[in-house]
Design a protein around this motif. Structure first.
Motif, PDB file in Angstrom:
ATOM      1  N   ALA A 185      -4.987  54.202  83.295  1.00 56.01           N
ATOM      2  CA  ALA A 185      -3.872  55.160  83.793  1.00 56.01           C
ATOM      3  C   ALA A 185      -2.877  54.476  84.556  1.00 56.01           C
ATOM      4  O   ALA A 185      -3.047  53.715  85.451  1.00 56.01           O
ATOM      5  CB  ALA A 185      -4.375  56.386  84.206  1.00 56.01           C
ATOM      6  N   GLY A 186      -1.737  54.395  84.173  1.00 56.62           N
ATOM      7  CA  GLY A 186      -0.679  53.704  84.909  1.00 56.62           C
ATOM      8  C   GLY A 186      -0.579  52.328  84.643  1.00 56.62           C
ATOM      9  O   GLY A 186       0.250  51.520  85.153  1.00 56.62           O
ATOM     10  N   GLY A 187      -1.079  52.039  83.451  1.00 61.43           N
ATOM     11  CA  GLY A 187      -1.089  50.479  82.826  1.00 61.43           C
ATOM     12  C   GLY A 187       0.271  50.190  82.191  1.00 61.43           C
ATOM     13  O   GLY A 187       1.379  50.773  82.329  1.00 61.43           O
ATOM     14  N   ILE A 188       0.068  48.822  81.582  1.00 60.41           N
ATOM     15  CA  ILE A 188       1.367  48.487  81.106  1.00 60.41           C
ATOM     16  C   ILE A 188       1.514  48.840  79.550  1.00 60.41           C
ATOM     17  O   ILE A 188       1.020  48.942  78.798  1.00 60.41           O
ATOM     18  CB  ILE A 188       1.451  46.781  80.952  1.00 60.41           C
ATOM     19  CG1 ILE A 188       1.209  46.262  82.512  1.00 60.41           C
ATOM     20  CG2 ILE A 188       2.460  46.235  80.400  1.00 60.41           C
ATOM     21  CD1 ILE A 188       0.791  44.932  82.610  1.00 60.41           C
ATOM     22  N   SER A 189       2.611  49.553  79.225  1.00 65.64           N
ATOM     23  CA  SER A 189       3.092  50.097  78.061  1.00 65.64           C
ATOM     24  C   SER A 189       3.349  49.035  76.998  1.00 65.64           C
ATOM     25  O   SER A 189       3.917  47.895  77.529  1.00 65.64           O
ATOM     26  CB  SER A 189       4.310  51.054  78.282  1.00 65.64           C
ATOM     27  OG  SER A 189       3.975  52.125  79.085  1.00 65.64           O
ATOM     28  N   PRO A 190       3.441  49.356  75.926  1.00 65.26           N
ATOM     29  CA  PRO A 190       3.743  48.211  74.735  1.00 65.26           C
ATOM     30  C   PRO A 190       5.475  48.146  74.604  1.00 65.26           C
ATOM     31  O   PRO A 190       6.059  48.891  75.318  1.00 65.26           O
ATOM     32  CB  PRO A 190       3.241  48.899  73.439  1.00 65.26           C
ATOM     33  CG  PRO A 190       3.224  50.159  73.823  1.00 65.26           C
ATOM     34  CD  PRO A 190       2.780  50.351  75.123  1.00 65.26           C
ATOM     35  N   SER A 191       5.735  46.725  74.425  1.00 62.00           N
ATOM     36  CA  SER A 191       7.201  46.553  74.558  1.00 62.00           C
ATOM     37  C   SER A 191       7.818  46.031  73.303  1.00 62.00           C
ATOM     38  O   SER A 191       8.954  45.580  72.966  1.00 62.00           O
ATOM     39  CB  SER A 191       7.589  45.553  75.599  1.00 62.00           C
ATOM     40  OG  SER A 191       6.589  44.043  75.194  1.00 62.00           O
ATOM     41  N   HIS A 192       6.917  46.091  72.112  1.00 63.97           N
ATOM     42  CA  HIS A 192       7.388  45.507  70.867  1.00 63.97           C
ATOM     43  C   HIS A 192       8.682  46.491  70.499  1.00 63.97           C
ATOM     44  O   HIS A 192       8.550  47.715  70.586  1.00 63.97           O
ATOM     45  CB  HIS A 192       6.412  45.643  69.933  1.00 63.97           C
ATOM     46  CG  HIS A 192       6.621  44.986  68.683  1.00 63.97           C
ATOM     47  ND1 HIS A 192       7.597  45.173  67.725  1.00 63.97           N
ATOM     48  CD2 HIS A 192       6.437  43.472  68.116  1.00 63.97           C
ATOM     49  CE1 HIS A 192       7.559  44.283  66.701  1.00 63.97           C
ATOM     50  NE2 HIS A 192       7.007  43.328  66.787  1.00 63.97           N
ATOM     51  N   PRO A 193       9.611  46.207  70.051  1.00 68.57           N
ATOM     52  CA  PRO A 193      10.792  46.957  69.725  1.00 68.57           C
ATOM     53  C   PRO A 193      10.681  47.935  68.336  1.00 68.57           C
ATOM     54  O   PRO A 193      11.302  49.008  68.470  1.00 68.57           O
ATOM     55  CB  PRO A 193      12.015  45.930  69.285  1.00 68.57           C
ATOM     56  CG  PRO A 193      11.176  44.752  68.936  1.00 68.57           C
ATOM     57  CD  PRO A 193      10.200  44.567  69.944  1.00 68.57           C
ATOM     58  N   ARG A 194       9.633  47.607  67.747  1.00 71.76           N
ATOM     59  CA  ARG A 194       9.156  48.474  66.367  1.00 71.76           C
ATOM     60  C   ARG A 194       8.112  49.303  66.609  1.00 71.76           C
ATOM     61  O   ARG A 194       7.702  50.031  65.657  1.00 71.76           O
ATOM     62  CB  ARG A 194       8.925  47.525  65.178  1.00 71.76           C
ATOM     63  CG  ARG A 194      10.037  46.733  64.687  1.00 71.76           C
ATOM     64  CD  ARG A 194       9.588  46.072  63.564  1.00 71.76           C
ATOM     65  NE  ARG A 194       9.189  46.939  62.304  1.00 71.76           N
ATOM     66  CZ  ARG A 194       8.635  46.812  61.333  1.00 71.76           C
ATOM     67  NH1 ARG A 194       7.918  45.512  61.284  1.00 71.76           N
ATOM     68  NH2 ARG A 194       8.212  47.547  60.393  1.00 71.76           N
ATOM     69  N   MET A 195       7.611  49.448  67.802  1.00 74.01           N
ATOM     70  CA  MET A 195       6.097  50.140  68.290  1.00 74.01           C
ATOM     71  C   MET A 195       6.773  51.747  67.980  1.00 74.01           C
ATOM     72  O   MET A 195       5.783  52.632  67.332  1.00 74.01           O
ATOM     73  CB  MET A 195       5.998  50.075  69.534  1.00 74.01           C
ATOM     74  CG  MET A 195       4.547  50.663  69.982  1.00 74.01           C
ATOM     75  SD  MET A 195       3.397  50.033  68.893  1.00 74.01           S
ATOM     76  CE  MET A 195       3.118  48.347  69.308  1.00 74.01           C
TER      77      MET A 195
ATOM     78  N   ALA B 160      -4.994  55.709  89.969  1.00 75.75           N
ATOM     79  CA  ALA B 160      -5.989  55.402  89.152  1.00 75.75           C
ATOM     80  C   ALA B 160      -6.831  54.229  89.401  1.00 75.75           C
ATOM     81  O   ALA B 160      -7.894  54.188  89.079  1.00 75.75           O
ATOM     82  CB  ALA B 160      -5.058  54.755  87.784  1.00 75.75           C
ATOM     83  N   LYS B 161      -6.199  53.366  90.122  1.00 72.56           N
ATOM     84  CA  LYS B 161      -6.992  51.979  90.859  1.00 72.56           C
ATOM     85  C   LYS B 161      -8.347  52.586  91.656  1.00 72.56           C
ATOM     86  O   LYS B 161      -9.423  51.972  91.670  1.00 72.56           O
ATOM     87  CB  LYS B 161      -6.034  51.284  91.762  1.00 72.56           C
ATOM     88  CG  LYS B 161      -6.813  49.908  92.123  1.00 72.56           C
ATOM     89  CD  LYS B 161      -5.502  48.891  92.973  1.00 72.56           C
ATOM     90  CE  LYS B 161      -6.288  47.834  93.458  1.00 72.56           C
ATOM     91  NZ  LYS B 161      -5.259  47.106  94.274  1.00 72.56           N
ATOM     92  N   LYS B 162      -7.887  53.483  92.420  1.00 68.60           N
ATOM     93  CA  LYS B 162      -8.946  54.317  93.309  1.00 68.60           C
ATOM     94  C   LYS B 162     -10.218  54.751  92.603  1.00 68.60           C
ATOM     95  O   LYS B 162     -11.199  54.465  92.735  1.00 68.60           O
ATOM     96  CB  LYS B 162      -8.321  55.117  94.237  1.00 68.60           C
ATOM     97  CG  LYS B 162      -7.395  54.684  95.334  1.00 68.60           C
ATOM     98  CD  LYS B 162      -6.752  56.032  95.825  1.00 68.60           C
ATOM     99  CE  LYS B 162      -5.488  55.377  96.883  1.00 68.60           C
ATOM    100  NZ  LYS B 162      -5.003  56.516  97.530  1.00 68.60           N
ATOM    101  N   GLU B 163      -9.721  55.498  91.207  1.00 65.91           N
ATOM    102  CA  GLU B 163     -10.893  55.936  90.447  1.00 65.91           C
ATOM    103  C   GLU B 163     -11.438  54.775  89.717  1.00 65.91           C
ATOM    104  O   GLU B 163     -12.760  54.909  89.433  1.00 65.91           O
ATOM    105  CB  GLU B 163     -10.158  57.001  89.652  1.00 65.91           C
ATOM    106  CG  GLU B 163      -9.497  58.079  90.178  1.00 65.91           C
ATOM    107  CD  GLU B 163      -9.423  59.223  89.122  1.00 65.91           C
ATOM    108  OE1 GLU B 163      -8.582  58.882  87.944  1.00 65.91           O
ATOM    109  OE2 GLU B 163      -9.814  60.475  89.293  1.00 65.91           O
TER     110      GLU B 163
END
Length: 279
Positions: free
Chosen positions: A131-141, A212-215
């Motif tokens: 949770a709260g991680g890195i989202s995809p960045s591909h322009p066609r996603m 999220a890190k705490k969990e």
């Protein structure tokens, strides 16, 4: 091609929900419960991968609420999906299971381990993020995630784009896996599933990672984190975040592999899974 065949559906009624599931593999031992990817049903697992895991342990596949052959409406919350998963496993009478969660299934698996730690003996998180991680960045996603229904050829091209690296070898391995998967498919998920799961993923990725890190730090279950180095759906940086913040986690990254690394390299993946679960 493998001659492995999925067994017929079984059904378990819990309150108003009739869960569809399949049980295969060995009769004795801790069962491994699979939680499938975005829009997938229990028929979306690569049969070559299933065959090699089921040789060593009981395997349970299921359709969560509103997906595939299970009735109801798919919720738009990862935590609610996890509670539904708990109700299903508890309804089968198991006090402890191993969990393999892929993609959104890995998010559900994390929530399950956080809120029901005693249920989970060992945890496998494949192609997923915190949770709260890195989202995809591909322009066609965005375009590909919301792509309208089309022909089987369109579906194959969408899967290849989302799950496999855009290399000749990656596409070839992807097509082999998709041929195996499509040979057993009898039912697809609905647009309601797509929209609810996209909303759930959006809520998950937009959470505060510090919370999220705490969990994650509270997860004490032995955990295996696996991904491909070229996952455009769930960037592999998320796998490092998981392995760094779960105390007993080990990390494996497959080279020249995409989101569908477990289908791209089904034998390699099953060897890693079986070794981890047998330790």
């Amino acid at each position: 091609m493998t001659q492995f065949k999925l067994p017929e559906n079984k059904y378990l009624k819990v309150d108003d929900i009739e869960f569809a599931y399949k049980k295969l593999g060995q009769e004795e031992g801790i069962p491994l419960v699979f939680i499938i990817h975005f829009r997938g049903t229990m028929e979306n697992w690569d049969p070559l991968m299933l065959e090699n895991i089921a040789k060593e342990r009981p395997v349970i596949l299921f359709d969560n609420v509103g997906v595939g052959y299970t009735n109801g409406e798919t919720p738009n919350s990862i935590d609610v999906m996890a509670e539904d998963t708990y109700k299903f496993i508890h309804g089968l009478g198991y006090q402890q299971v191993d969990i393999l969660g892929f993609s959104i299934g890995g998010m559900v698996a994390q929530s399950l381990a956080i809120h029901h730690p005693d249920l989970v003996r060992k945890l496998i998180l494949s192609g997923t993020g915190p949770a709260g991680g890195i989202s995809p960045s591909h322009p066609r996603m965005g375009e590909m995630m919301y792509k309208a229904e089309g022909s089987e050829e369109d579906a194959i091209e969408t899967f290849l784009f989302l799950f496999y690296p855009e290399t000749e070898k990656g596409r070839a391995l992807g097509k082999q896996s998709l041929t195996r998967i499509f040979s057993q498919k009898t039912k697809d998920s609905t647009l309601q599933v797509r929209d609810a799961q996209l909303e759930a993923i959006s809520q998950w990725t937009n959470e505060d990672f510090d919370n999220a890190k705490k969990e994650l730090n509270n997860i004490e279950n032995p955990t295996l984190v696996i991904n491909g180095d070229n996952d455009i759906m769930v960037p592999p940086e998320n796998s490092f975040m998981l392995s760094k913040n779960i105390s007993d986690a080990q990390l494996i990254i497959y080279p020249s592999a995409g989101h569908g690394h477990l289908f791209q390299h089904p034998v390699r993946f099953t060897n890693h899974v079986n070794t981890f679960l047998n330790e």
